[in-house]
Design an enzyme around this catalytic site. Structure first.
Site, mmCIF file in Angstrom:
data_model
loop_
_atom_site.group_PDB
_atom_site.id
_atom_site.type_symbol
_atom_site.label_atom_id
_atom_site.label_comp_id
_atom_site.label_asym_id
_atom_site.label_seq_id
_atom_site.Cartn_x
_atom_site.Cartn_y
_atom_site.Cartn_z
ATOM 1 N N ASP A 278 10.681 2.305 6.757
ATOM 2 C CA ASP A 278 10.165 0.955 6.988
ATOM 3 C C ASP A 278 11.228 0.154 7.740
ATOM 4 O OD1 ASP A 278 7.844 -0.998 5.393
ATOM 5 O OD2 ASP A 278 9.485 -1.957 6.461
ATOM 6 N N HIS B 118 -13.716 3.653 8.014
ATOM 7 C CA HIS B 118 -12.966 2.431 7.695
ATOM 8 C C HIS B 118 -13.402 1.849 6.348
ATOM 9 C CE1 HIS B 118 -10.604 -1.086 9.702
ATOM 10 N NE2 HIS B 118 -10.326 -0.977 8.415
ATOM 11 N N ALA C 107 -4.543 2.996 7.896
ATOM 12 C CA ALA C 107 -3.927 1.689 8.145
ATOM 13 C C ALA C 107 -4.717 0.922 9.197
ATOM 14 C CB ALA C 107 -2.474 1.876 8.578
ATOM 15 N N ARG C 108 -4.425 1.179 10.469
ATOM 16 C CA ARG C 108 -5.085 0.501 11.570
ATOM 17 C C ARG C 108 -5.300 1.485 12.716
ATOM 18 N NH1 ARG C 108 -6.834 -2.681 8.833
ATOM 19 N NH2 ARG C 108 -6.654 -4.955 8.792
ATOM 20 N N ASP D 225 -9.304 7.216 8.572
ATOM 21 C CA ASP D 225 -10.241 6.182 8.113
ATOM 22 C C ASP D 225 -10.390 5.095 9.174
ATOM 23 O OD1 ASP D 225 -11.912 4.916 6.092
ATOM 24 O OD2 ASP D 225 -10.311 3.429 5.895
ATOM 25 N N GLU E 98 -13.099 1.298 17.445
ATOM 26 C CA GLU E 98 -14.129 1.014 16.447
ATOM 27 C C GLU E 98 -15.040 -0.091 17.003
ATOM 28 O OE1 GLU E 98 -12.767 0.262 12.471
ATOM 29 O OE2 GLU E 98 -11.183 1.749 12.604
ATOM 30 N N ILE F 10 0.833 -1.204 0.000
ATOM 31 C CA ILE F 10 0.000 0.000 0.000
ATOM 32 C C ILE F 10 0.864 1.250 0.000
ATOM 33 C CG2 ILE F 10 -1.757 1.293 1.254
ATOM 34 C CD1 ILE F 10 -2.830 -1.388 2.300
#
Length: 319
Positions: A176, A291, A243-244, A268, A273, A157
């Site tokens: 990364d 999301h 992402a999360r 998002d 959640e 992504i």
């Protein structure tokens, strides 16, 4: 062989599975009723997205399960290693939704730099009475072209995000823990393309030098971005998380927005959640989506077809 797509599956996925002789059930079964349903109907494959949790209790209680499939990338809602220790296959679709998530990142970025998130709230209320005032209020937008985008997490992504950024004329830097270098292929018309090699950098450098930050890391213990990281960022920067939930400290985020350290955030995903914090939802400088990163028709078609291909390959081998 029976397949329960508990969180849904595209029609193309259903068609491919039925063509291979599988029975596909798309009933949505409540989490607490899942074990009974699977056992009563002798379900062999359980397909989920992010809503359904597949923990040890389901894996232990449902002996008919041969495959657990996740339509998407992250598998934090599945006890993956435990399932595999019980000889249950666990599959996902890591590449299918990359483009959809990347495009949503830019929906939030464009929202942020042109104040669309706020304009969409105020125009219906005051557009007819305060048009000139609103025009003046939103007249100091900025362009993405020429700005530096920092990508935290440079997997599939992250690299899709880089493609779009390069196409827009942005400068791209990335960080990364596991990838030191990646080649990003940017496609153009008539088969033309360019390859851009990007060396990753320490996260601290990316935070300091970026005009915008976007996160593409898996769920993990602890925050990736908290108070210390916000302090490293440029004044007036923007941040996007598709992402999360839980990789950004939302308390520190709201503080950074309220103190004008950050210009905007695009979210998002959320720590809590499906009940995000009210302070996050009501902050006037946050662009919000529920999301939906992978929720495009094209991505769902790719997810369904990829799951169908993997399921058929596994079960045909075991027959």
């Amino acid at each position: 062989m029976k397949i329960l797509a508990n969180d849904g599956i595209s029609q193309s996925g259903i068609d491919a599975l039925e063509k291979d002789g599988f029975e596909v059930i798309t009933t949505t079964v409540a989490q607490e009723q899942l074990i009974n349903y699977i056992n009563e109907h002798q379900i062999n494959v359980l397909l989920v997205r992010s809503a359904t949790k597949v923990r040890k209790d389901i894996i232990d209680a449902c002996k008919s399960l041969k495959i657990i499939g996740r339509g998407g990338v992250g598998m934090d809602n599945i006890d993956v290693e435990y399932a595999r220790s019980k000889e249950v296959h666990v599959i996902n679709t890591p590449a299918a939704s990359s483009s959809s998530v990347a495009e949503l990142v830019f929906a939030h970025l464009f929202n942020g730099v042109r104040f669309v998130y706020d304009s969409n709230r105020n125009m219906p209320l005051e557009g007819d009475s305060r048009f000139k005032d609103l025009k003046k209020a939103y007249a100091k937008g900025t362009e993405l072209r020429g700005k530096t985008l920092g990508i935290i997490g440079f997997g599939r992504i992250g690299r899709e995000v880089a493609k779009i950024a390069l196409g827009l004329g942005m400068k791209v830097i990335a960080s990364d823990k596991f990838i030191s270098k990646a080649t990003v292929k940017v496609d153009f018309y008539n088969g033309q393309f360019i390859n851009v090699e990007i060396d990753t950098e320490p996260m601290e450098d990316v935070l300091q030098h970026s005009d915008f930050i976007t996160l593409h890391v898996p769920a993990q213990k602890g925050y990736i971005i908290g108070k210390k990281e916000f302090e490293l960022m440029k004044n007036g920067a923007g941040i996007v998380n598709a992402a999360r939930g839980g990789v950004i400290d939302e308390v520190a985020l709201i503080d950074a927005l309220d103190n004008n350290k950050l210009a905007f955030a695009g979210l998002d995903v959320f720590e809590n959640e499906p009940t995000p914090a009210i302070k996050v939802l009501m902050n006037p400088n946050v662009s919000l989506t529920p999301h939906i990163g992978a929720a495009t028709n094209e991505a769902q078609d790719r997810i369904g077809l990829e799951l169908a291909s993997q399921i058929a390959a596994i079960l045909k081998t075991e027959k």
